[in-house]
Design a protein around this motif. Structure first.
Motif, PDB file in Angstrom:
ATOM      1  N   PHE A  38       0.827  -1.206   0.000  1.00  0.00           N
ATOM      2  CA  PHE A  38       0.000   0.000   0.000  1.00  0.00           C
ATOM      3  C   PHE A  38       0.861   1.256   0.000  1.00  0.00           C
ATOM      4  O   PHE A  38       0.567   2.225  -0.705  1.00  0.00           O
ATOM      5  N   ASP A  39       1.936   1.259   0.798  1.00  0.00           N
ATOM      6  CA  ASP A  39       2.822   2.423   0.802  1.00  0.00           C
ATOM      7  C   ASP A  39       3.439   2.645  -0.573  1.00  0.00           C
ATOM      8  O   ASP A  39       3.521   3.781  -1.049  1.00  0.00           O
ATOM      9  N   LEU A  40       3.863   1.554  -1.213  1.00  0.00           N
ATOM     10  CA  LEU A  40       4.437   1.680  -2.557  1.00  0.00           C
ATOM     11  C   LEU A  40       3.376   2.172  -3.529  1.00  0.00           C
ATOM     12  O   LEU A  40       3.667   3.006  -4.401  1.00  0.00           O
ATOM     13  N   TRP A  41       2.129   1.696  -3.382  1.00  0.00           N
ATOM     14  CA  TRP A  41       1.055   2.188  -4.245  1.00  0.00           C
ATOM     15  C   TRP A  41       0.879   3.692  -4.085  1.00  0.00           C
ATOM     16  O   TRP A  41       0.738   4.411  -5.080  1.00  0.00           O
ATOM     17  N   THR A  42       0.890   4.182  -2.846  1.00  0.00           N
ATOM     18  CA  THR A  42       0.723   5.626  -2.616  1.00  0.00           C
ATOM     19  C   THR A  42       1.829   6.409  -3.289  1.00  0.00           C
ATOM     20  O   THR A  42       1.587   7.394  -4.004  1.00  0.00           O
ATOM     21  N   PHE A  43       3.072   5.999  -3.069  1.00  0.00           N
ATOM     22  CA  PHE A  43       4.195   6.713  -3.661  1.00  0.00           C
ATOM     23  C   PHE A  43       4.173   6.625  -5.188  1.00  0.00           C
ATOM     24  O   PHE A  43       4.391   7.632  -5.878  1.00  0.00           O
ATOM     25  N   GLU A  44       3.914   5.431  -5.708  1.00  0.00           N
ATOM     26  CA  GLU A  44       3.891   5.279  -7.167  1.00  0.00           C
ATOM     27  C   GLU A  44       2.801   6.152  -7.781  1.00  0.00           C
ATOM     28  O   GLU A  44       3.015   6.780  -8.829  1.00  0.00           O
ATOM     29  N   HIS A  45       1.647   6.207  -7.146  1.00  0.00           N
ATOM     30  CA  HIS A  45       0.565   7.063  -7.660  1.00  0.00           C
ATOM     31  C   HIS A  45       0.985   8.532  -7.649  1.00  0.00           C
ATOM     32  O   HIS A  45       0.790   9.247  -8.638  1.00  0.00           O
ATOM     33  N   VAL A  46       1.561   8.989  -6.542  1.00  0.00           N
ATOM     34  CA  VAL A  46       1.955  10.397  -6.450  1.00  0.00           C
ATOM     35  C   VAL A  46       3.057  10.703  -7.451  1.00  0.00           C
ATOM     36  O   VAL A  46       3.046  11.765  -8.095  1.00  0.00           O
ATOM     37  N   ARG A  52       2.605  13.366 -14.637  1.00  0.00           N
ATOM     38  CA  ARG A  52       1.457  13.681 -15.484  1.00  0.00           C
ATOM     39  C   ARG A  52       1.040  15.149 -15.374  1.00  0.00           C
ATOM     40  O   ARG A  52       0.752  15.803 -16.380  1.00  0.00           O
ATOM     41  N   LEU A  53       1.000  15.682 -14.137  1.00  0.00           N
ATOM     42  CA  LEU A  53       0.478  17.021 -13.904  1.00  0.00           C
ATOM     43  C   LEU A  53       1.545  18.039 -13.534  1.00  0.00           C
ATOM     44  O   LEU A  53       1.326  19.242 -13.677  1.00  0.00           O
ATOM     45  N   GLY A  54       2.676  17.557 -13.015  1.00  0.00           N
ATOM     46  CA  GLY A  54       3.720  18.464 -12.560  1.00  0.00           C
ATOM     47  C   GLY A  54       3.604  18.740 -11.077  1.00  0.00           C
ATOM     48  O   GLY A  54       2.496  18.805 -10.535  1.00  0.00           O
ATOM     49  N   PRO A  55       4.731  18.913 -10.393  1.00  0.00           N
ATOM     50  CA  PRO A  55       4.698  19.134  -8.940  1.00  0.00           C
ATOM     51  C   PRO A  55       4.055  20.450  -8.533  1.00  0.00           C
ATOM     52  O   PRO A  55       3.681  20.612  -7.374  1.00  0.00           O
ATOM     53  N   LEU A  56       3.919  21.396  -9.461  1.00  0.00           N
ATOM     54  CA  LEU A  56       3.274  22.664  -9.109  1.00  0.00           C
ATOM     55  C   LEU A  56       1.789  22.483  -8.813  1.00  0.00           C
ATOM     56  O   LEU A  56       1.159  23.354  -8.214  1.00  0.00           O
ATOM     57  N   TYR A  84       5.129  15.088   0.448  1.00  0.00           N
ATOM     58  CA  TYR A  84       6.439  15.728   0.528  1.00  0.00           C
ATOM     59  C   TYR A  84       7.594  14.742   0.432  1.00  0.00           C
ATOM     60  O   TYR A  84       8.574  15.022  -0.265  1.00  0.00           O
ATOM     61  N   PRO A  85       7.531  13.558   1.088  1.00  0.00           N
ATOM     62  CA  PRO A  85       8.607  12.606   0.823  1.00  0.00           C
ATOM     63  C   PRO A  85       8.620  12.139  -0.629  1.00  0.00           C
ATOM     64  O   PRO A  85       9.687  11.908  -1.199  1.00  0.00           O
ATOM     65  N   ALA A  86       7.429  12.009  -1.247  1.00  0.00           N
ATOM     66  CA  ALA A  86       7.389  11.624  -2.660  1.00  0.00           C
ATOM     67  C   ALA A  86       8.040  12.694  -3.532  1.00  0.00           C
ATOM     68  O   ALA A  86       8.762  12.381  -4.494  1.00  0.00           O
ATOM     69  N   LEU A  87       7.813  13.956  -3.194  1.00  0.00           N
ATOM     70  CA  LEU A  87       8.429  15.044  -3.952  1.00  0.00           C
ATOM     71  C   LEU A  87       9.951  14.999  -3.825  1.00  0.00           C
ATOM     72  O   LEU A  87      10.673  15.150  -4.819  1.00  0.00           O
ATOM     73  N   ILE A  88      10.432  14.771  -2.603  1.00  0.00           N
ATOM     74  CA  ILE A  88      11.884  14.701  -2.382  1.00  0.00           C
ATOM     75  C   ILE A  88      12.487  13.507  -3.114  1.00  0.00           C
ATOM     76  O   ILE A  88      13.599  13.589  -3.659  1.00  0.00           O
ATOM     77  N   LEU A  89      11.758  12.386  -3.140  1.00  0.00           N
ATOM     78  CA  LEU A  89      12.286  11.147  -3.734  1.00  0.00           C
ATOM     79  C   LEU A  89      11.981  11.019  -5.221  1.00  0.00           C
ATOM     80  O   LEU A  89      12.387  10.030  -5.842  1.00  0.00           O
TER      81      LEU A  89
END
Length: 618
Positions: A38-46, A52-56, A84-89
């Motif tokens: 589930f954690d990997l699903w969350t990160f992969e989705h983000v 797809r949309l850009g971090p902005l 935020y961890p997904a953005l950093i990673l």
């Protein structure tokens, strides 16, 4: 001199050894026993959303959509968002893939917990023993029992916030103010529970501390609220749509949690026959060890350490959850009313216990100063590697047979429930799921899961679910359920494509006669009475025949109004869809009932309130 030089390198080396022992990066597996999917699903989705949309667009409603709970917005807000961890990673994901990125991140966050705790301890004057204290917290039992929960490895955020506060106390200024407000406010993009804890800490600091000057304190509090607002607003929007996240039951710590472990034994428990081993529920585990606990008990008797020890024990009291007193009061604060996993308060027990224990140990000299700390460290050493689950090496690159077979045919109904691996494996195709795995679920998904997985199975239940959801495609992964669906006259088999290591059989529903749609808000009425045990009982009955409107049910709230003479108060709760008695009803048939068992309803008639209900949808 040698001893002085070793005070930081040795604890740092031990912390690094623990991190590598637990999270050794492997592209084909991840630490844990289920939650990593589930954690990997969350990160992969983000990460995919960022591509797809850009971090902005991180805070836009569109970004917070996800391919679960089809038809419901803001699906990411049903659980931890981990933005935020997904953005950093994000760059690391692009370079080496999600499984490896998360494992390296877990190692880095463990070391960050060491560094931030050492900075916090130094800022309150515990310089000599700060390395040892940082080791105790970074590798504490809370982390070890929760090592598969990647969001809980980010415990470094709490000592970082305290470090920034005490740094501001020492030298107030604009830069330190900004860092402090950021440190307290950005936690919601990592872990919502920890954001609530940080807000509670900030409230206590503002009330109890005289330094920094009040204008700086007020500015930090306001700044932290502004920083956390973009994340908090999404959860507030979802609450307005589906009802309050408020809970009436919690799963928390138990009395033996301080000396309990979970999932793997410690070194002493493995090799010392008489050393006690206590198993406790996963959310309740927070092993400190006998030495550390003894130091924190002793800290209650010392003036310098008493406030930290008291904080540790108060956090443990709150971790017990509802029904034990303290959390019943904390539960009234904004946001904390929705905290079900109160066992996570044990992270504050470990954090506050660290300076309390160090202050007591520092009162001794020589060997007696370091011996109790060394014993506490030994008690935390794990005896075995962490459990691991396998992940496909080509997870992010391969288009599976299932992706091809289901392209453009969703939303998908999975019988009896969604498998967390299937949810992860379908992410590449973005096929929407009617159900899903998350921290919470809307009322319509609760009802479907209940009818398929928790009630007695028959063909009528399948017909009702198909008519309720109007799913264009049905899937199953369990062999017994595949056989049931294959024998049903309501479905046509459409093959069993592979999705990595999961075989998924697909079925297309045959056309069904269309029944009238009934709405909870307008096609049902309430009646009130008393249950057999004497408690107030509310019952909801259908006023017309038909099948529930699935889309509307997902946006329904249960409005609970309580009145005592001239005083009244109202709560909008998430409608408990699993408690609906079915999906199809005849006029006059019972749909739902709710019994009020609070002690206040056992008072004499003159002091007893009345309670009424209504349903609001949309």
């Amino acid at each position: 001199m040698t001893c002085v030089r070793a005070r930081t390198p040795v604890p740092l080396a031990l912390t690094a050894a623990y991190a590598l022992w637990t999270f050794w990066p492997d592209p084909a597996s991840m630490p844990g026993w289920g939650d990593p999917y589930f954690d990997l699903w969350t990160f992969e989705h983000v990460w995919q959303q960022m591509d797809r949309l850009g971090p902005l667009h991180l805070w836009s409603d569109r970004f917070w959509g996800a391919p679960i709970f089809a038809g419901t917005p803001l699906q990411l807000a049903f659980s931890e968002n981990q933005l935020y961890p997904a953005l950093i990673l994000w760059p690391l994901w692009r370079a080496i893939g999600g499984p490896l990125a998360l494992q390296w991140a877990a190692i880095a966050m463990t070391l960050a917990a060491f560094g931030c705790t050492m900075g916090f301890l130094r800022s309150i004057g515990l310089r000599e023993m700060s390395g040892a204290g940082a080791l105790l917290f970074a590798c504490c039992g809370f982390v070890q029992s929760q090592y598969a929960h990647y969001q809980n490895i980010c415990i470094f955020l709490l000592p970082l916030a305290l470090w920034s506060w005490f740094g501001l106390e020492q030298r107030p200024g604009p830069v330190r103010f900004a860092l402090c407000a950021l440190a307290f406010g950005w936690i919601g993009g990592w872990n919502i529970y920890f954001q609530l804890f940080a807000n509670l800490l900030l409230l206590v600091l503002v009330v109890a501390r005289r330094s920094p000057p009040f204008p700086w304190q007020a500015a930090v509090a306001a700044g932290a609220l502004i920083v956390q607002a973009p994340i908090a607003m999404k959860y507030l929007e979802l609450q307005q749509l589906i009802g309050s996240f408020g809970v009436s039951t919690t799963y928390g710590a138990v009395a033996r949690s301080l000396l309990g472990t979970a999932m793997r034994p410690t070194l002493l428990q493995r090799f010392v026959p008489f050393y006690p081993a206590t198993e406790v529920p996963i959310e309740a585990a927070g092993f400190l060890g006998f030495s550390w606990t003894a130091l924190v008990v002793a800290a209650l008797l010392d003036r310098r350490s008493r406030r930290w020890a008291a904080g540790a024990w108060l956090a443990f009291w709150a971790a017990l959850g509802l029904g034990y007193g303290l959390f019943d009061l904390v539960h009234l604060l904004p946001g904390l009313s929705g905290a079900r996993a109160t066992g996570r308060f044990l992270v504050l027990t470990a954090l506050f216990a660290t300076p309390a224990a160090l202050i007591i140990a520092h009162r001794s000299t020589g060997l007696w100063r370091w011996l109790p700390i060394a014993l506490a460290v030994v008690e935390l050493v794990p005896a075995t590697p962490g459990l691991r689950v396998s992940v496909p090496r080509d997870l992010e690159r391969r288009t599976t047979e299932l992706d091809v077979a289901t392209r453009g045919r969703g939303p998908l109904l999975v019988v009896p429930r969604v498998d967390v691996r299937l949810q992860l494996y379908l992410l590449r195709s973005r096929l929407p799921l009617l159900q899903g795995i998350s921290g919470r679920a809307p009322a319509n998904v609760q009802l479907v899961d209940s009818m398929l997985a928790e009630r007695q199975w028959d063909a009528t239940a399948l017909r009702d679910v198909l008519e309720l959801t109007r799913a264009p495609l049905v899937a199953a992964t369990d062999l017994s359920w595949i056989a049931r669906l294959a024998s049903s006259e309501l479905l046509e088999p459409r093959g069993c494509p592979e999705a990595f290591d999961v075989r998924v059989c697909l079925f297309q529903p045959r056309p069904l006669a269309q029944s009238a749609r009934i709405r909870l808000e307008s096609d049902a009425q309430w009646e009130y009475g008393t249950s057999a045990r004497g408690w107030p009982m509310a019952r909801l009955r259908a006023t017309r025949a038909g099948v529930l409107d699935y889309a509307e049910l997902g946006r329904c709230r249960l409005v609970e109004s309580t009145r005592l003479r001239a005083f009244s108060w109202t709560r909008e709760l998430t409608f408990p869809g699993a408690q609906l008695l079915g999906a199809r009803f005849d006029a006059g048939q019972l749909m739902f009932e709710r019994e009020s068992r609070q002690a206040i309803f056992a008072l004499p008639a003159w002091a007893r309130p009345t309670r009424t209900y209504s349903v609001r949808c949309g």
